[in-house]
Design an enzyme around this catalytic site. Structure first.
Site, PDB file in Angstrom:
ATOM      1  N   HIS A 312     -17.883  21.509 -41.995  1.00 35.93           N
ATOM      2  CA  HIS A 312     -18.102  22.122 -40.689  1.00 35.93           C
ATOM      3  C   HIS A 312     -18.847  21.123 -39.810  1.00 35.93           C
ATOM      4  CE1 HIS A 312     -20.752  24.743 -38.034  1.00 35.93           C
ATOM      5  NE2 HIS A 312     -19.545  25.079 -37.666  1.00 35.93           N
ATOM      6  N   ASN A 313     -18.472  21.033 -38.529  1.00 33.12           N
ATOM      7  CA  ASN A 313     -19.139  20.111 -37.599  1.00 33.12           C
ATOM      8  C   ASN A 313     -19.481  18.793 -38.291  1.00 33.12           C
ATOM      9  OD1 ASN A 313     -18.888  22.037 -35.681  1.00 33.12           O
ATOM     10  ND2 ASN A 313     -21.064  22.530 -35.511  1.00 33.12           N
ATOM     11  N   GLU A 342     -13.953  18.447 -39.236  1.00 35.66           N
ATOM     12  CA  GLU A 342     -13.950  19.094 -37.934  1.00 35.66           C
ATOM     13  C   GLU A 342     -14.340  18.097 -36.845  1.00 35.66           C
ATOM     14  OE1 GLU A 342     -16.385  22.573 -37.678  1.00 35.66           O
ATOM     15  OE2 GLU A 342     -15.520  23.126 -35.741  1.00 35.66           O
ATOM     16  N   ASP A 344     -15.161  18.224 -32.757  1.00 37.39           N
ATOM     17  CA  ASP A 344     -15.381  18.977 -31.518  1.00 37.39           C
ATOM     18  C   ASP A 344     -15.231  18.027 -30.340  1.00 37.39           C
ATOM     19  OD1 ASP A 344     -15.935  21.657 -31.550  1.00 37.39           O
ATOM     20  OD2 ASP A 344     -18.024  21.401 -32.154  1.00 37.39           O
ATOM     21  N   HIS A 357     -21.639  18.630 -30.372  1.00 30.28           N
ATOM     22  CA  HIS A 357     -21.678  20.083 -30.399  1.00 30.28           C
ATOM     23  C   HIS A 357     -21.942  20.562 -28.988  1.00 30.28           C
ATOM     24  CE1 HIS A 357     -23.070  23.928 -32.647  1.00 30.28           C
ATOM     25  NE2 HIS A 357     -21.853  24.006 -32.190  1.00 30.28           N
ATOM     26  N   GLU A 391     -11.300  20.881 -32.416  1.00 23.44           N
ATOM     27  CA  GLU A 391     -11.782  21.867 -31.453  1.00 23.44           C
ATOM     28  C   GLU A 391     -11.645  21.212 -30.093  1.00 23.44           C
ATOM     29  OE1 GLU A 391     -12.950  24.889 -31.878  1.00 23.44           O
ATOM     30  OE2 GLU A 391     -12.727  24.882 -34.066  1.00 23.44           O
TER      31      GLU A 391
END
Ligand SMILES: *[C@@H]1O[C@H](CO)[C@@H](O)[C@H](O)[C@H]1NC(C)=O
Ligand SMILES: *[C@@H]1O[C@H](CO)[C@@H](O)[C@H](O)[C@H]1NC(C)=O
Ligand SMILES: *[C@@H]1O[C@H](CO)[C@@H](O)[C@H](O)[C@H]1NC(C)=O
Length: 756
Positions: A312-313, A342, A344, A357, A391
Site C-alpha cells: 500500500h502507498n 501502488e 499515487d 500522498h 491511482e
C-alpha cells in the site's frame, strides 16, 4: 605475486591472487558522503585488516574512527541508484557514485569517489566481501561467530583473555552464570594453565559453555555405540523422529556428507555429535521444509487463484501525512517479493507527473523515477508479473505523459494487449505473464471493445477505491466536489487484465462481472462484508480479484491483520511494507514459501467457485480433517539482548500463535526462565487443534518477561502450517525488521496427528 607481502583476508585465502580492490579499500579512500544538495561531507573510509569492518572518520575529526560491519551491508549499487543521487544527479558523474544498502531499516550510505577507478574498487571489493560472507557454510559461520566473540572479549587486545574478560563476555552473551561454574569451565579450557585463554582454548571454552545437553541425549539415544551415529542409526532417527522414512538410506548418507566435519567419520559413513548438531541447526534441520522453499506450486492457474504479495502507498517510507516519499520504497518492496505496487499520481509543476500522498505534506518524487526503478528491480527476486496499481489524479495532459513514460521506459515488459490478442474468458496465469508488468486502473469500456474505435477521452465514474480512501481519511476537505474525472484513452488502453470496477453486490458481480474486473475495499468495508457474508465473499474471490487496503485513519502507517482477508480468499491484501510488526511478519511468513516469488496458490477450498466454503463453519466441508499440532518447546540458543545495559539479562519465554480461520486463532505460551538468554530450557508442551491447516500460519515469538512493564520483543519466526516439518527442529529467529538473528534459535519437537 609475493605471498609474503600479501595481506588479504584470512577467510578469502582460497583466492588465487590477492584482491586488488580489497588492497585499495584497506589503504583507504576519501569519499564524499552525498546527503542532499546542501550538505555533503568528506570522510576517510578504510577496510580494517580483519576484512570485516569498515572504519571511517570525518576529515576534520582528529583520529577517532567510527565503524560498521561488512555483515550489515546487504548490497552495493552502482551509479545513481538512490533518492539522494537522483536528486543531485547533475552534480556527480554516475561512474563515481555508489550506494551501500544496509540490512533492516537502516538508511543507505551514498558515496562519491574521487575517480571512477576508485569507485569501481569499492564496488567490486564490497561485492567480494558480501559474497564471501554469503557463501560461508554453517561451520564457518560458527567459527566466525566465535572469533568475533573472542575479539569482543579481548578488551586490551593482547590476543588472550582473562577470567575477568570472560565474565564480562558472558554478560554480553546474555548469560548470567554462576561464578563457580564459569570459573571451573575456564580452568578446564585453560590447558596451558596460564590463567588466560588463547583463541583455541577459547573455542574449547565456548563449546563447553554452549554444549547442548538435550542434543547429546538425543544423539546417545540413537547411537548404537554411544560415540557416533552409523548411517543405520541416523536412518532410524530420520524415520522414527523426523518422519523422513520415505526418503531412502541415501538421505542419511547425504546428510553425513553434507554436515559431518570429520573426514574420517565421513569416510566411515558415520556422524559425530558435532555433525549431528550441525545437521540439526542447518536448513535440513529447520522447521521450514526446504522442499516448500523451492518454487513448488502450480503456476499455471488463473491469477485470481493466488494470494499476491501487495503493498500500500509503496512510495512512503514513514507515516501517511508528513512522511518521506522515495523510490527506495519500491526497491525494498520488490526485494521482498512484492508483486503489486501502488503509485499515487498527481500533476507535477513542470508538466511531469509526481508521486506522493495527495493533500498531505508527504514529499514528492517524479513518476519517471518510480517507473525507472520498477523497470530495474521488477524481476530481480521473482520473474512473475508485477502489477502497478495506479491511482490516477492527473489532468488529461499529464496522463498522456504518464502513458508515454510507461511505454518508453518499460518497453517490452509492459503488457499492451491480451496475451493472445483475444477477449479473455479467464485470467492468464503467472506463468503466462512471466516478465510482464501490468497496469491496474480505470478503463474506458472493457476489453470487449478491443478492436472497436474508442472515444479519445471518456467520462469514468470515480466511485472506486481511491475516492473511498480519501473519504475515510482525515484529508477530505480539499477533495473537489466534482468527482468525475476524464481518463485519457492512452492510459486506459494500458489497462488490460486489472480493471478497477466498483463493487455493487455479489449478485451484480456474478451476473455482470468480467474476469478482469478488480474491486477494492478498505479494511473496514472488507471486515463488514466478512461479518455479513463470508461464504459469498470467498465465492466471489474464486471468480475475480479483490484488493483490500488499510483504512485512511491509519495515518501512522500501521497495518491491519491480513489473515482475516486471506481467509475469504482476497488476493491483494495491501500492507504498509515500511511498518514492521505482526502484520508484516504474517505477510513475510505466508510468502516465504514457493521461492518467495510473491504468488502463493490459494487452497482448493477457496478456488472453487461452484462450491461454497464457509470460513465460519470449517467443519461443514466434505473433506474436513482437523489436525492436532503438538509442539514441545525444548530450548533456546543465544537469544539476543533486548537492551545493551550491562547486567541486564533476559527472562525469556516462548509464545506460539496460530493465525487462520476464526476457529483456529489461538495462542499459548511457556513459562519464563529467569536470567538466561544463552541456553534457556523450557521442555514445555503446547497443543493446538487446527481445523483448516491449509490456511494456518504459526508464529513463534520470544519475549523478555517483565513483571512491571510490557514484555520486550526478542525475536520471532512465522511459517505456514503446510510447510512445517515434524520431528526435532530448529527455528531460526528473525528481528522485528525481518532480518536474521543468527545464531539465535529455538529447538522444538513437532508432532502432527489427525484429531480423533
Ligand atoms: C505423536 O503423537 C502421537 C499421539 O500422542 C503418538 O502416538 C506418536 O507416537 C507421536 N509421534 C512421534 C513421532 O513422536
Ligand atoms: C567405522 O564405523 C564402524 C561402525 O559403523 C565402527 O565400528 C568403526 O570403529 C569405525 N571406524 C573408524 C575408523 O571410525
Ligand atoms: C528437559 O528434557 C531433557 C530431555 O528429556 C532433559 O535432559 C532436561 O534435563 C530437561 N530440562 C529441564 C529444565 O527440565
Amino acid at each position: 605475486y609475493d605471498s609474503g607481502e600479501c595481506s588479504y583476508c584470512p577467510w578469502t585465502n582460497h583466492m588465487q591472487y590477492p584482491d586488488v580492490s580489497l588492497e585499495i579499500m584497506k589503504a583507504g579512500s576519501v569519499l564524499r558522503k552525498a546527503k542532499s544538495r546542501m550538505w555533503r561531507g568528506h570522510r576517510h573510509y578504510k577496510l580494517q585488516d580483519d576484512c570485516k569492518t569498515i572504519a571511517y572518520k570525518s576529515s576534520w575529526a582528529m583520529n577517532s574512527y567510527s565503524t560498521f560491519s561488512v555483515g550489515d551491508v546487504e548490497a552495493v549499487r552502482e551509479g545513481h541508484e538512490s533518492d539522494v543521487f537522483l536528486s543531485v544527479a547533475d552534480e556527480y558523474p554516475p561512474e563515481r557514485c555508489f550506494t551501500l544498502v544496509f540490512r533492516g531499516r537502516r538508511g543507505n550510505l551514498d558515496l562519491v569517489a574521487e575517480s571512477a577507478e576508485e569507485a569501481q574498487a569499492w564496488i567490486r571489493g564490497m561485492q567480494t566481501l558480501i559474497e564471501n560472507l554469503q557463501s560461508m557454510g554453517e561451520s564457518e559461520k560458527l567459527d566466525q561467530w566465535i572469533s568475533d566473540l573472542f575479539l569482543k572479549a579481548d578488551r586490551n587486545k593482547d590476543g588472550r583473555i582473562s577470567f575477568k574478560e570472560v565474565r564480562r563476555l558472558l554478560k554480553l552473551m546474555n548469560m548470567d552464570m554462576n561464578e563457580d561454574h564459569a570459573s571451573s569451565l575456564f580452568r578446564m579450557a585453560d590447558k596451558s594453565q596460564t590463567g588466560f585463554l588463547g583463541s583455541e582454548e577459547f573455542v574449547h571454552f565456548y563449546k563447553m559453555l554452549t554444549q547442548r545437553k538435550e542434543v547429546v541425549e538425543l544423539f546417545q539415544e540413537y547411537s548404537s555405540d554411544g560415540q557416533t551415529l552409523s548411517h543405520c542409526d541416523l536412518e532410524e532417527f530420520l524415520r522414527e523422529e523426523q518422519l523422513e522414512g520415505d526418503r531412502s538410506q541415501e538421505h542419511a548418507l547425504e546428510l553425513i556428507q553434507r554436515y559431518e566435519p570429520s573426514d574420517t567419520a565421513k569416510a566411515n559413513h558415520t556422524m559425530s555429535i558435532d555433525g549431528f548438531l550441525m545437521y540439526l541447526t542447518s536448513a535440513d534441520g529447520s522447521i521450514f521444509n526446504s522442499e516448500d522453499q523451492r518454487l513448488y506450486q502450480d503456476m499455471t492457474q488463473p491469477l485470481k487463484h493466488y494470494f499476491i504479495s501487495s503493498s500500500h502507498n509503496t512510495y512512503l517510507l514513514e507515516d501517511q501525512l508528513k512522511g518521506r516519499s522515495s523510490v527506495e520504497g519500491y526497491i525494498q518492496a520488490l526485494k521482498r517479493g512484492c508483486r503489486c505496487l501502488e503509485i499515487d499520481c498527481w500533476d507535477g509543476s513542470s508538466g511531469e507527473p509526481v508521486v506522493y500522498h495527495g493533500h498531505t505534506f508527504t514529499s514528492k518524487i517524479l513518476f519517471k523515477d518510480v517507473i525507472n526503478t520498477v523497470a530495474k528491480y521488477a524481476f530481480k527476486t521473482s520473474e512473475y508479473p508485477v502489477i502497478l496499481s495506479i491511482e490516477n489524479r492527473c489532468s488529461v495532459e499529464q496522463q498522456k505523459v504518464m502513458a508515454q513514460l510507461l511505454k518508453d521506459i518499460l518497453g517490452d515488459m509492459l503488457l499492451r494487449t491480451t496475451i493472445d490478442g483475444k477477449v479473455p474468458s479467464v485470467l492468464p496465469s503467472p506463468e503466462e505473464l512471466k516478465g510482464k508488468i501490468l497496469v491496474k486502473g480505470k478503463k474506458i469500456g472493457g476489453l470487449e471493445s478491443l478492436d472497436a474505435d474508442n472515444p479519445v477521452s471518456g467520462e469514468v465514474s470515480d466511485e472506486d477505491d481511491s475516492s473511498e480512501l480519501r473519504r475515510d481519511s482525515l484529508t477530505t476537505e480539499s477533495l473537489p466536489s466534482d468527482s468525475k474525472q476524464s481518463l485519457t484513452k492512452e492510459l486506459s488502453d494500458l489497462v488490460i487484465y486489472c480493471k478497477n470496477e466498483h463493487f455493487n453486490n455479489f449478485e451484480h458481480a456474478r451476473i455482470h462481472g468480467k474476469p478482469y474486473d478488480i474491486s477494492s475495499f478498505s479494511e473496514s468495508k472488507a471486515r463488514k462484508i466478512i461479518k455479513e457474508a463470508a461464504a459469498d465473499f470467498a465465492q466471489h474471490n474464486a471468480r475475480q480479484i479483490t484488493r483490500v487496503y488499510p483504512s485512511g485513519l491509519r495515518t501512522d502507517s500501521s497495518n491491519f491483520c491480513p489473515q482475516d482477508m486471506w481467509n475469504v480468499g482476497c488476493q491483494m491484501v495491501a500492507l504498509n511494507f515500511q511498518t514492521a510488526g505482526l502484520e508484516m511478519d504474517l505477510n513475510d511468513g505466508l510468502f516465504s514459501q514457493n521461492n518467495r516469488c510473491g504468488y502463493v496458490l490459494k487452497p482448493e477450498i477457496l478456488r472453487n467457485s461452484e462450491q461454497q466454503f464457509n470460513p465460519d463453519k470449517p467443519q461443514d466441508r466434505k473433506d474436513y480433517c482437523p489436525l492436532i499440532l503438538t509442539i514441545q518447546v525444548i530450548s533456546g540458543q543465544q537469544l539476543p539482548k533486548v537492551n545493551n545495559k550491562v547486567g541486564s539479562i533476559v527472562d525469556p519465554f516462548v509464545r506460539v500463535e496460530i493465525y487462520g480461520l476464526p476457529a483456529d486463532q489461538a495462542t499459548q505460551e511457556t513459562s519464563y526462565i529467569e536470567n538466561n538468554g544463552l541456553n534457556p530450557c523450557w521442555n514445555e508442551t503446547l497443543e493446538f487443534a487446527v481445523h483448516t491447516p491449509e490456511l494456518a500460519l504459526i508464529r513463534f515469538v520470544v519475549e523478555d518477561y517483565d513483571m512491571a512493564t510490557k514484555n520486550d520483543f526478542i525475536g520471532q519466526y512465522t511459517v505456514p502450517f503446510s510447510c512445517i516439518q515434524s520431528g526435532y527442529r530448529h527455528i531460526h529467529l528473525l528481528s522485528k525488521d525481518g532480518t536474521s538473528l543468527r545464531p539465535s534459535s529455538l529447538f522444538v519437537n513437532i508432532n502432527i496427528t489427525e484429531a480423533s
